[in-house]
Design an enzyme around this catalytic site. Sequence first.
Site, PDB file in Angstrom:
ATOM      1  N   TYR A 150      44.213  40.579  40.828  1.00 50.68           N
ATOM      2  CA  TYR A 150      43.742  39.743  41.928  1.00 50.68           C
ATOM      3  C   TYR A 150      42.226  39.767  42.122  1.00 50.68           C
ATOM      4  O   TYR A 150      41.581  40.792  41.920  1.00 50.68           O
ATOM      5  CB  TYR A 150      44.366  40.222  43.239  1.00 50.68           C
ATOM      6  CG  TYR A 150      45.676  39.559  43.601  1.00 50.68           C
ATOM      7  CD1 TYR A 150      45.947  38.240  43.253  1.00 50.68           C
ATOM      8  CD2 TYR A 150      46.636  40.255  44.324  1.00 50.68           C
ATOM      9  CE1 TYR A 150      47.139  37.650  43.597  1.00 50.68           C
ATOM     10  CE2 TYR A 150      47.844  39.659  44.679  1.00 50.68           C
ATOM     11  CZ  TYR A 150      48.087  38.356  44.316  1.00 50.68           C
ATOM     12  OH  TYR A 150      49.261  37.773  44.667  1.00 50.68           O
ATOM     13  N   GLU A 151      41.706  38.618  42.597  1.00 53.63           N
ATOM     14  CA  GLU A 151      40.312  38.482  43.058  1.00 53.63           C
ATOM     15  C   GLU A 151      39.293  38.906  42.001  1.00 53.63           C
ATOM     16  O   GLU A 151      38.302  39.544  42.300  1.00 53.63           O
ATOM     17  CB  GLU A 151      40.094  39.286  44.349  1.00 53.63           C
ATOM     18  CG  GLU A 151      41.064  38.980  45.461  1.00 53.63           C
ATOM     19  CD  GLU A 151      41.206  37.489  45.727  1.00 53.63           C
ATOM     20  OE1 GLU A 151      40.222  36.748  45.567  1.00 53.63           O
ATOM     21  OE2 GLU A 151      42.307  37.061  46.080  1.00 53.63           O
ATOM     22  N   GLY A 152      39.560  38.515  40.765  1.00 48.80           N
ATOM     23  CA  GLY A 152      38.730  38.973  39.661  1.00 48.80           C
ATOM     24  C   GLY A 152      39.329  40.247  39.115  1.00 48.80           C
ATOM     25  O   GLY A 152      39.434  41.248  39.828  1.00 48.80           O
ATOM     26  N   GLN A 193      35.430  43.153  37.917  1.00 45.58           N
ATOM     27  CA  GLN A 193      34.808  44.010  38.934  1.00 45.58           C
ATOM     28  C   GLN A 193      33.846  45.002  38.288  1.00 45.58           C
ATOM     29  O   GLN A 193      32.766  45.291  38.829  1.00 45.58           O
ATOM     30  CB  GLN A 193      35.877  44.778  39.717  1.00 45.58           C
ATOM     31  CG  GLN A 193      36.927  43.918  40.390  1.00 45.58           C
ATOM     32  CD  GLN A 193      36.347  42.919  41.364  1.00 45.58           C
ATOM     33  OE1 GLN A 193      35.420  43.232  42.105  1.00 45.58           O
ATOM     34  NE2 GLN A 193      36.866  41.708  41.352  1.00 45.58           N
TER      35      GLN A 193
END
Length: 598
Positions: free
Chosen positions: A442-444, A449
Amino acid sequence: MAQYTPPLRDMQFVLHELFNVVDALKAMPAHAEMDADTINAVLEEGGKFASQVTAPLNRVGDEEGCTLDRTTHEVRTPKGFKDAYLQYVEGGWPALSCDPEFGGQGLPIVVNQCLYEMLNAANQAWTMYPGLTHGAYECLHAHGTPEQQQTYLPKLTSGEWTGTMCLTEPHCGTDLGMLRTKAEPQADGTYKITGNKIFISAGEHDFVSNIVHLVLARLPEAPQGSKGISLFVVPKFNVKKDGSPGSRNGVYCGGLEHKMGIHGNATAQIVLDGAIGTIVGEPNKGLQAMFVMMNAARVGVGMQSLGLTEVAYQNALAYAKDRIQSRSLSGPKAKDKPADPIIVHPDVRKMLLTAKAYAEGGRALSLYCALLIDRELHHPDEKVRKDSAEMVALLTPIVKAFTTDNGHIATNACMQVFGGHGFIKEWGMEQFVRDNRINMIYEGTNTIQSLDLLGRKVLGNNGATLKKFGKLVGQLVEEEGVNEKMAEFINPIAYLGDQMTKFTTELGFKGFQNPDEVGAAAVDYLRVAGHLVFGYFWARMAQVALREIAAGNTDPFYQAKLQTARFYFAKLFPETATLMRTARAGSKPLMDTDAALA
C-alpha cells in the site's frame, strides 16, 4: 477465534512516561487544556469499541467478503459492518481529531493514532472505511476551497459521508505520471472526468448516503508526467445547494478485486464516465495536494501493521502458555502434566518476543510521529513547526515500511507458534498474516519508501535531517554514557549512530557515480535506519524502566519492558551489521545478471 485486549497500559506508558505528552501539548494553545485523565478515558472507551464491536466482526468479514450488484453497481458489506459503523458515528469517533470549525472534537492526533491502532488490531478491513475518510478530510482541510470545505468537511467529520483516494490505473501502478484519466473543463467551472481507477479501498459500500472521491486526472494540454496531474473532488451523488445528496454522478463501481486478505473491505474498480468534479488546489499540482492524504495514509498503513502485530502477539502468547507439547530441554517444568507448555522452549520465546519488541517499538515510533504532527499543526513557534514537519518527513517512510515489514515477520512468527493449528482458519492467525501482507504494498511499496528515504529524505538534503535525529541519539548517549546499567542499550545505538554517517556518505558517493547503487542499497538502508530509530526508542524505554525500578516501583510492567529491551538489542538489532554489508555489496551482483535472468 482470536481475541483482542487493548494494550492500554503500554499506550499510557508511551504517552505519559516516555513522551510526557500532556506537558508537550500544553505548549500548543489548541491542546493546552488536555489532561492525562481525559486521554486515558478516551482510549479506554475507544478500546471497548474496538474489542467489543469491531473485533467480533473480523472473521465474519474475512469469510463473507463484499458483494457487488452489477446491475446497480452497489456493494453490500459483510454482516454487521454497517451497524458497527453507525455505532462508530453515534459515538463521535470520526470527529475525534478533526477541526472544531467543521464539527470536530479537536483532540490531538497522538490520541487519534492510539484509537486507530486499536481499531486496526481489532479489524483492519473495517477500519479502512473510516481511515480513508480521515485522509480525504486532511487533504480537503489543507487544500480545499472554502466552498469545498463547507460542502464536504462537516459531513466527513461527522462520518455521515466517507471518502476515498482514487490514484492508480490498470496500466501505471505507482507511476502516476502515466495516468490517463481526463478532466474536461465546463462552462460553470466544474469538470467532466472520464477514466478508470483500480485498487480503490472502500471505493463503494453501503455505510453512508454519499462517498466523496478524490481523483487524480489530467487537464487538456497538461504537461506529460507527474507535473501534469490535477486533483478533483468527485462525489458519488452531486451535492445540492442545501448540502444534501442530489442526482447520481457518473462515478460507479465496475468490479471488486478478489484479494489475498482484507476481504471485508471493498477494493473497487472505479469507472468515471463524465463524472462532475471540482478542482482541488492549483491545476497541474494535484500530486502536491494529494500528498497530504498519501502521507497520512502512509502513517496509517504503519498503524495497520502495528495493530496486527499486537493482536497476533496476544493470541500467540495465550496459546503458548496453554498448549502442552514436549519437555523442556533443561528438564520438566510442568511435572504434573504429560508435557510442558510450549512457552518453555527457547525458539517459541524468540518468536513471541520478536512480535512484542516490534509492537512496542512501533508504538513508540508511531506515537512520536503523531506528536510531531501535532506540533507541526499547532505549535506557536514557527521553527518548531518547521523542524517537526521535517522530522515527520524523514520518519514517515520508516513508519510505513519498517513497521509493515516487521508486521510480516511478527504475524508469521506468531502463526508459527501455533504450529499446524496456525495454518487453519479456526484460530484466526492465518488471517492476520494475509491481512498484513497488503500493508507492505500500500501507498507505495516498501521499496519505493526505501528509495524515498535514501534518495529524497537523506541524500536529497545531504543528510541534514538525519543528522538532526542523530543529535537526539547523541544527547541520549551523552546523558547515559557513564551509566553501567544502560550500557547494553546505549553502546549499540552509539556505535550505529557513528557508523550511519560514514555508511550514508559512502552510499551517496557511489550513487552519484551510478544511480543504480542507490536502488540496490535502499531497502537495506531503510531497515538499518529503522533499527537506529527503534533502538533509540527502546533505549529510552529502558531508561524509564530502570529509573522506576531504582525508585522502588515493583510493578512487573517495568521488568517486562527491560527484558524486552534486552531481547531487542541482543537478538534483533544486530541485523544491522548484515544489512550494511549487503548494502555495500553494491549493484553489480544484481545488475550484472542478464544470463541468470535470461
